[in-house]
Write a protein that holds these residues in place. Structure first.
Motif, PDB file in Angstrom:
ATOM      1  N   PRO A  61       0.836  -1.206   0.000  1.00 27.62           N
ATOM      2  CA  PRO A  61       0.000   0.000   0.000  1.00 27.62           C
ATOM      3  C   PRO A  61       0.867   1.251   0.000  1.00 27.62           C
ATOM      4  N   ALA A  62       0.394   2.274  -0.673  1.00 24.72           N
ATOM      5  CA  ALA A  62       1.146   3.527  -0.757  1.00 24.72           C
ATOM      6  C   ALA A  62       1.040   4.284   0.552  1.00 24.72           C
ATOM      7  N   ALA A  63       2.128   4.904   0.963  1.00 27.35           N
ATOM      8  CA  ALA A  63       2.145   5.689   2.190  1.00 27.35           C
ATOM      9  C   ALA A  63       1.448   7.020   1.950  1.00 27.35           C
ATOM     10  N   ARG A  64       0.844   7.540   2.998  1.00 21.90           N
ATOM     11  CA  ARG A  64       0.165   8.822   2.899  1.00 21.90           C
ATOM     12  C   ARG A  64       1.205   9.929   2.834  1.00 21.90           C
ATOM     13  N   ALA A  65       0.987  10.886   1.945  1.00 19.80           N
ATOM     14  CA  ALA A  65       1.917  12.005   1.814  1.00 19.80           C
ATOM     15  C   ALA A  65       1.774  12.925   3.021  1.00 19.80           C
ATOM     16  N   LYS A  66       2.904  13.358   3.553  1.00 18.85           N
ATOM     17  CA  LYS A  66       2.876  14.257   4.699  1.00 18.85           C
ATOM     18  C   LYS A  66       2.596  15.672   4.231  1.00 18.85           C
ATOM     19  N   LYS A  67       1.858  16.390   5.049  1.00 13.77           N
ATOM     20  CA  LYS A  67       1.549  17.776   4.718  1.00 13.77           C
ATOM     21  C   LYS A  67       2.768  18.639   5.003  1.00 13.77           C
ATOM     22  N   LYS A  68       3.076  19.500   4.050  1.00 14.05           N
ATOM     23  CA  LYS A  68       4.175  20.425   4.250  1.00 14.05           C
ATOM     24  C   LYS A  68       3.632  21.680   4.907  1.00 14.05           C
ATOM     25  N   THR A  69       4.329  22.126   5.922  1.00 18.73           N
ATOM     26  CA  THR A  69       3.902  23.342   6.602  1.00 18.73           C
ATOM     27  C   THR A  69       4.676  24.524   6.056  1.00 18.73           C
ATOM     28  N   ALA A  70       3.964  25.594   5.853  1.00 21.60           N
ATOM     29  CA  ALA A  70       4.600  26.817   5.373  1.00 21.60           C
ATOM     30  C   ALA A  70       5.394  27.439   6.523  1.00 21.60           C
ATOM     31  N   PRO A  71       6.419  28.217   6.217  1.00 24.40           N
ATOM     32  CA  PRO A  71       7.197  28.840   7.295  1.00 24.40           C
ATOM     33  C   PRO A  71       6.358  29.744   8.187  1.00 24.40           C
ATOM     34  N   SER A  72       5.282  30.307   7.656  1.00 22.48           N
ATOM     35  CA  SER A  72       4.441  31.192   8.465  1.00 22.48           C
ATOM     36  C   SER A  72       3.544  30.402   9.420  1.00 22.48           C
ATOM     37  N   ASP A  73       3.403  29.092   9.215  1.00 21.21           N
ATOM     38  CA  ASP A  73       2.548  28.278  10.069  1.00 21.21           C
ATOM     39  C   ASP A  73       3.241  27.814  11.347  1.00 21.21           C
ATOM     40  N   LYS A  74       4.525  28.115  11.500  1.00 23.04           N
ATOM     41  CA  LYS A  74       5.245  27.673  12.684  1.00 23.04           C
ATOM     42  C   LYS A  74       4.718  28.412  13.911  1.00 23.04           C
ATOM     43  N   PRO A  75       4.539  27.688  15.019  1.00 23.40           N
ATOM     44  CA  PRO A  75       4.061  28.370  16.217  1.00 23.40           C
ATOM     45  C   PRO A  75       5.121  29.308  16.784  1.00 23.40           C
ATOM     46  N   LYS A  76       4.640  30.367  17.414  1.00 23.73           N
ATOM     47  CA  LYS A  76       5.531  31.359  17.990  1.00 23.73           C
ATOM     48  C   LYS A  76       6.190  30.771  19.237  1.00 23.73           C
ATOM     49  N   ARG A  77       7.454  31.057  19.436  1.00 17.79           N
ATOM     50  CA  ARG A  77       8.146  30.570  20.624  1.00 17.79           C
ATOM     51  C   ARG A  77       7.553  31.231  21.855  1.00 17.79           C
ATOM     52  N   VAL A  78       7.367  30.431  22.882  1.00 20.05           N
ATOM     53  CA  VAL A  78       6.788  30.916  24.130  1.00 20.05           C
ATOM     54  C   VAL A  78       7.852  30.822  25.204  1.00 20.05           C
ATOM     55  N   GLY A  79       8.064  31.903  25.892  1.00 17.52           N
ATOM     56  CA  GLY A  79       9.054  31.926  26.963  1.00 17.52           C
ATOM     57  C   GLY A  79       8.387  31.784  28.324  1.00 17.52           C
ATOM     58  N   VAL A  80       9.204  31.713  29.338  1.00 19.51           N
ATOM     59  CA  VAL A  80       8.702  31.577  30.706  1.00 19.51           C
ATOM     60  C   VAL A  80       7.914  32.816  31.107  1.00 19.51           C
ATOM     61  N   ALA A  81       8.346  33.986  30.671  1.00 18.13           N
ATOM     62  CA  ALA A  81       7.647  35.226  31.010  1.00 18.13           C
ATOM     63  C   ALA A  81       6.234  35.218  30.418  1.00 18.13           C
ATOM     64  N   ASP A  82       6.077  34.694  29.190  1.00 22.95           N
ATOM     65  CA  ASP A  82       4.752  34.632  28.573  1.00 22.95           C
ATOM     66  C   ASP A  82       3.830  33.689  29.338  1.00 22.95           C
ATOM     67  N   ILE A  83       4.358  32.568  29.763  1.00 20.47           N
ATOM     68  CA  ILE A  83       3.552  31.620  30.545  1.00 20.47           C
ATOM     69  C   ILE A  83       3.153  32.244  31.880  1.00 20.47           C
ATOM     70  N   TYR A  84       4.075  32.950  32.514  1.00 18.67           N
ATOM     71  CA  TYR A  84       3.786  33.603  33.802  1.00 18.67           C
ATOM     72  C   TYR A  84       2.685  34.638  33.640  1.00 18.67           C
ATOM     73  N   LYS A  85       2.725  35.398  32.527  1.00 20.11           N
ATOM     74  CA  LYS A  85       1.696  36.419  32.279  1.00 20.11           C
ATOM     75  C   LYS A  85       0.319  35.774  32.126  1.00 20.11           C
ATOM     76  N   LYS A  86       0.249  34.597  31.471  1.00 25.00           N
ATOM     77  CA  LYS A  86      -1.034  33.943  31.270  1.00 25.00           C
ATOM     78  C   LYS A  86      -1.626  33.442  32.589  1.00 25.00           C
ATOM     79  N   PHE A  87      -0.782  32.997  33.497  1.00 25.36           N
ATOM     80  CA  PHE A  87      -1.287  32.491  34.759  1.00 25.36           C
ATOM     81  C   PHE A  87      -1.616  33.585  35.746  1.00 25.36           C
ATOM     82  N   THR A  88      -0.962  34.733  35.665  1.00 21.99           N
ATOM     83  CA  THR A  88      -1.196  35.817  36.636  1.00 21.99           C
ATOM     84  C   THR A  88      -2.255  36.801  36.154  1.00 21.99           C
ATOM     85  N   ARG A  89      -2.689  36.681  34.941  1.00 17.51           N
ATOM     86  CA  ARG A  89      -3.712  37.576  34.404  1.00 17.51           C
ATOM     87  C   ARG A  89      -5.087  37.147  34.895  1.00 17.51           C
ATOM     88  N   ARG A  90      -5.636  37.875  35.836  1.00 20.69           N
ATOM     89  CA  ARG A  90      -6.995  37.542  36.319  1.00 20.69           C
ATOM     90  C   ARG A  90      -7.767  38.766  36.603  1.00 20.69           C
TER      91      ARG A  90
END
Length: 90
Positions: A61-90
């Motif tokens: 059986p033929a293998a399924r072709a993998k989807k190529k992701t565009a460079p703009s589809d990469k997720p943004k890097r998240v730092g510790v400061a960003d995570i801290y802001k999300k948890f302290t925002r209330r």
């Protein structure tokens, strides 16, 4: 889903479709063994005019072709400061 047999329909659909149904490790090994025997026969045979015949490979059986992701589809890097802001925002 864990511990499903590799020949199950669910694993086949996840692998690429119904063509993969029943194709477990044992069937892939048998197909590889068939192809290896054909290559060995072709390499060691005494063929007329020095030209070996072409043996067809076992159909798989033929293998399924993998989807190529565009460079703009990469997720943004998240730092510790960003995570801290999300948890302290209330």
């Amino acid at each position: 889903m864990q511990r499903l047999p590799d020949t199950s329909l669910t694993v086949a659909l996840a692998s690429g479709g119904r063509d993969h149904f029943g194709w477990g490790v044992d069937r892939y090994l048998a197909a590889d063994l068939y192809d290896a025997l054909n290559v060995n026969t072709r390499a060691t045979g005494n063929w007329p005019k020095g030209k070996a015949p072409k043996f067809p490979a076992w159909p798989r059986p033929a293998a399924r072709a993998k989807k190529k992701t565009a460079p703009s589809d990469k997720p943004k890097r998240v730092g510790v400061a960003d995570i801290y802001k999300k948890f302290t925002r209330r």
